[in-house]
Write an enzyme that holds these catalytic residues in place. Structure first.
Site, PDB file in Angstrom:
ATOM      1  N   HIS A 104      11.707 -15.998 -19.783  1.00 45.32           N
ATOM      2  CA  HIS A 104      11.926 -14.650 -20.315  1.00 45.32           C
ATOM      3  C   HIS A 104      13.337 -14.577 -20.880  1.00 45.32           C
ATOM      4  O   HIS A 104      14.295 -15.073 -20.293  1.00 45.32           O
ATOM      5  CB  HIS A 104      11.760 -13.610 -19.207  1.00 45.32           C
ATOM      6  CG  HIS A 104      11.660 -12.201 -19.707  1.00 45.32           C
ATOM      7  ND1 HIS A 104      12.719 -11.535 -20.291  1.00 45.32           N
ATOM      8  CD2 HIS A 104      10.622 -11.327 -19.728  1.00 45.32           C
ATOM      9  CE1 HIS A 104      12.348 -10.323 -20.638  1.00 45.32           C
ATOM     10  NE2 HIS A 104      11.073 -10.169 -20.306  1.00 45.32           N
ATOM     11  N   GLU A 147      15.070  -1.364 -19.869  1.00 44.82           N
ATOM     12  CA  GLU A 147      14.836  -2.781 -20.144  1.00 44.82           C
ATOM     13  C   GLU A 147      14.306  -2.970 -21.556  1.00 44.82           C
ATOM     14  O   GLU A 147      13.497  -2.181 -22.043  1.00 44.82           O
ATOM     15  CB  GLU A 147      13.811  -3.374 -19.168  1.00 44.82           C
ATOM     16  CG  GLU A 147      14.250  -3.487 -17.729  1.00 44.82           C
ATOM     17  CD  GLU A 147      13.194  -4.180 -16.868  1.00 44.82           C
ATOM     18  OE1 GLU A 147      12.364  -4.929 -17.434  1.00 44.82           O
ATOM     19  OE2 GLU A 147      13.208  -3.982 -15.641  1.00 44.82           O
ATOM     20  N   CYS A 178       0.859  -1.184   0.000  1.00 46.84           N
ATOM     21  CA  CYS A 178       0.000   0.000   0.000  1.00 46.84           C
ATOM     22  C   CYS A 178       0.895   1.234   0.000  1.00 46.84           C
ATOM     23  O   CYS A 178       1.756   1.381   0.873  1.00 46.84           O
ATOM     24  CB  CYS A 178      -0.886   0.004   1.240  1.00 46.84           C
ATOM     25  SG  CYS A 178      -1.658   1.609   1.572  1.00 46.84           S
ATOM     26  N   GLU A 202       9.176  -0.460 -11.746  1.00 44.49           N
ATOM     27  CA  GLU A 202       7.866  -0.515 -12.401  1.00 44.49           C
ATOM     28  C   GLU A 202       6.703  -0.321 -11.419  1.00 44.49           C
ATOM     29  O   GLU A 202       5.823  -1.164 -11.276  1.00 44.49           O
ATOM     30  CB  GLU A 202       7.707  -1.835 -13.162  1.00 44.49           C
ATOM     31  CG  GLU A 202       8.682  -1.993 -14.310  1.00 44.49           C
ATOM     32  CD  GLU A 202       8.513  -3.297 -15.080  1.00 44.49           C
ATOM     33  OE1 GLU A 202       8.955  -3.362 -16.227  1.00 44.49           O
ATOM     34  OE2 GLU A 202       7.929  -4.258 -14.527  1.00 44.49           O
TER      35      GLU A 202
END
Length: 669
Positions: free
Chosen positions: A353, A302, A116, A151
């Site tokens: 990935h 990235e 939060c 991010e």
């Protein structure tokens, strides 16, 4: 160094997660980094629990050893504060840290971004770790840039956020009465009589008050930004000379990146194009991020060197495409080319990935070889491209408040998507060979010959006046259907559409017709009789001073104006009352470009699939990037003169022959 040059070279590297691997692998990582011409590593982004296994214990020794190895290997540091992934012990000890989702359900520990943003415990613990990182590594000679968290994204709807939201509203509007007025709460009898009655808009709560929804998005974007600022301020206190950033995510709807950009020393962002993305779509994202700091060079923090793992179909980048897209980022202002990730993880959700080092761990793999070859090229370029700014004669206006407001609106059409609308105008310019910025309504507009403000539904205080000043001084403005409708709290401007833009545009709109995807209309341009299909929205407008350029051809409003232009001071303001088909839009914009005396960088529209951008170095010298997005060779005609191609060092004249996915970076000899 100038304010646009942050680093001594083009950065080349990426996310490195040594805590995922046994220590004997670290020496091999550094050896491979040297082979790949890597000069920067981002770490330890997700290392919080590895650095702090409980509240009283810190274990920096392993990171000390990694940093020593990187430094001996000539690899600089993009040092993360490691606060992106909250440790399990922390969520267990302080459950107020766990966010509540839009369904009103408190999340359990796991995944990422579970905190939060208004949790005092999270704020205390995250800034404490940032302080310890800065105190321990702030004087390290290899430290190039601070990377805060990672991010930022997920909003929270907990009671802590509810209390903070009410304080935010009181500060914004001054009183509950004014909040009621600005939200038009008399609708459906929703008037609040006490602050405590205002709650976060969960799915099972208030959803009909669009003003509340927009304000909650503003509040959450600001709350997460405050988390960044809290860590940044600690870092700046200890290392005021080291730039601080966090990685943004392009057209990411939940966060108003224009406001975030003001708080970053430099923008960095993560570029992961969707399968089948066009060059114009990738360029739009770069331009949007560049515009967050008014054109300042930025970091590609990235990209995958090979493939994603989280899309539906994660195909490999074809040979040459990673290099091409890296240079495309540089063509749009990047001074750093970096990857996620350095070495593929052995387990969990990102083990498939892409990475520079695949599971085989070999340096003779195609992806590694391509990364190494690009690294060698960037190393050879040295300082020759650093600090260059993109030269864009045109701009597309983009506004997060407008995005939220349009897509919360109940009507007029489910097909009206703001990002797609902005992209369509940018793509039309891109197809015509025109370089465009993507800018905030608060940006300096005076440097652009052409400004396109698509679907400017929300006109906030001061915006109409800024647009009037821009056109009055000689600028050319294009705006469209569904513009000038509401103010900053989503209240309709009195007096009808386009509200405060009415005198600038010389029109008024009485209503809006909506066409389904299976329906269309057409418009006929009066100058040459050309016809373009149109659809989605059709504003029914009346000219009151504007010249009519095209009229609708069908339905009960056949003959009504569809495209107008209004002289205003030294400039002109165009209005598109409907969404023209792609070909018609390009034809219309070509007329406007000719009127504004705007040409492509090489003086002529480049061949199909070839992108050309122009930049200016801090020295005043010009650079031209030429990018062949085709899988076949493309010859590109050059203007008169002799140029040096900076990647090869060769002189070229008359014609540049680009191979499939080829790149040229030219300066005049």
């Amino acid at each position: 160094m100038t304010s646009d040059i942050f680093f001594p070279r083009i950065l080349h590297g990426g996310d490195y997660n040594p805590e995922q691997w046994p220590e004997e692998i670290w020496d091999d990582d550094v050896r491979l980094m040297r082979l790949a011409h890597v000069n920067v590593a981002t770490l330890p982004v997700f290392g919080w629990v590895s650095l702090q296994p409980d509240e009283e214990t810190f274990t920096f020794e392993w990171l000390d050893r990694v940093i020593e190895k990187l430094t001996l290997g000539g690899v600089g540091l993009c040092l993360a504060t490691a606060t992106a992934s909250v440790p399990a012990w922390m969520d267990q000890k302080y459950p107020d840290i766990l966010r509540v989702d839009v369904n009103g359900v408190r999340q359990r520990h796991g995944n990422r971004h579970t905190f939060c943003p208004n949790s005092p415990n999270f704020r205390r613990l995250s800034t404490n770790l940032a302080r310890r990182m800065a105190e321990r590594y702030g004087a390290h000679p290899g430290l190039l840039v601070w990377h805060v968290s990672n991010e930022y994204g997920n909003p929270c709807y907990c009671d802590q956020c509810g209390a903070a939201f009410r304080l935010w509203l009181a500060n914004r509007y001054g009183s509950l009465e004014e909040t009621n007025r600005r939200w038009n709460t008399t609708f459906w009898g929703h008037t609040y009589t006490d602050w405590s009655q205002i709650e976060p808009p969960t799915k099972n709560g208030e959803g009909s008050m669009q003003s509340l929804l927009i304000d909650y998005d503003r509040f959450q974007s600001e709350s997460l930004l405050n988390c960044f600022k809290a860590e940044r301020d600690v870092l700046k206190e200890i290392t005021p000379h080291i730039p601080v950033t966090t990685n943004l995510m392009g057209p990411f709807k939940p966060l108003d990146y224009h406001r975030w950009g003001r708080e970053l020393d430099l923008v960095s962002w993560d570029s992961y194009p969707q399968r089948g993305a066009t060059p114009a779509e990738i360029a739009f994202n770069h331009s949007l991020m560049r515009g967050c700091k008014e054109g300042q060079p930025w970091m590609l923090m990235e990209q995958t060197p090979s493939q994603q793992n989280w899309q539906a179909y994660n195909s490999l980048k074809r040979p040459g495409v990673m290099r091409l897209w890296s240079y495309q980022a540089m063509a749009h202002g990047a001074n750093a080319i970096m990857y996620f990730q350095w070495r593929r993880s052995r387990g969990a959700c990102e083990k498939f990935h892409g990475a520079v080092v695949e599971h085989a761990g070999r340096s003779d793999a195609r992806v590694f070889q391509e990364v190494a070859a690009l690294g060698a090229e960037l190393e050879a370029l040295g300082e020759n491209t650093l600090g260059a700014r993109v030269e864009a004669p045109a701009a597309v206006l983009f506004d997060w408040d407008n995005w939220w407001a349009i897509e919360y609106s109940s009507g007029p059409s489910v097909d009206l998507k703001y990002h797609a609308q902005a992209q369509s105008y940018y793509s039309a310019l891109h197809d015509l060979g025109i370089v465009a910025d993507v800018v905030s309504p608060d940006a300096d507009l005076s440097k652009y010959k052409l400004l396109i403000a698509p679907v400017l539904y929300m006109v906030k205080p001061g915006v109409a006046e800024r647009l009037e000043a821009y056109v009055r001084a000689g600028g050319v403005l294009v705006t469209t259907y569904f513009s000038g409708i509401v103010d900053e709290t989503d209240l309709v401007h009195p007096g009808g559409y386009p509200g405060p833009l009415r005198s600038l545009l010389g029109i008024w709109a009485e209503s809006i017709d909506v066409l389904s995807p299976s329906e269309s209309n057409s418009v006929c341009f009066e100058a040459d009789g050309s016809i373009s299909d149109c659809g989605m929205l059709c504003d029914l407008i009346h000219a009151e001073g504007a010249e009519v350029l095209a009229r609708y051809e069908r339905d009960f409003y056949a003959g009504m104006p569809a495209v107008t232009v209004n002289g205003f001071g030294e400039g002109k303001a165009y209005y598109l009352a409907t969404a023209l088909a792609a070909g018609g839009l390009r034809s219309f914009l070509q007329i406007v470009l000719d009127e504004a005396q705007i040409q492509p960088p090489l003086g002529a529209r480049p061949p199909h699939g070839v992108e050309v951008t122009e930049q200016t170095l801090p020295s005043g010298e010009a650079l031209v990037y030429i990018l062949n997005h085709n899988s076949v060779p493309a010859p590109v005609a050059l203007p008169a003169g002799i140029f040096r191609e900076l990647i090869t060092g060769e002189e070229v004249e008359g014609m540049l022959e680009l191979g499939a996915y080829g790149v040229g970076v030219l300066s005049e000899v």
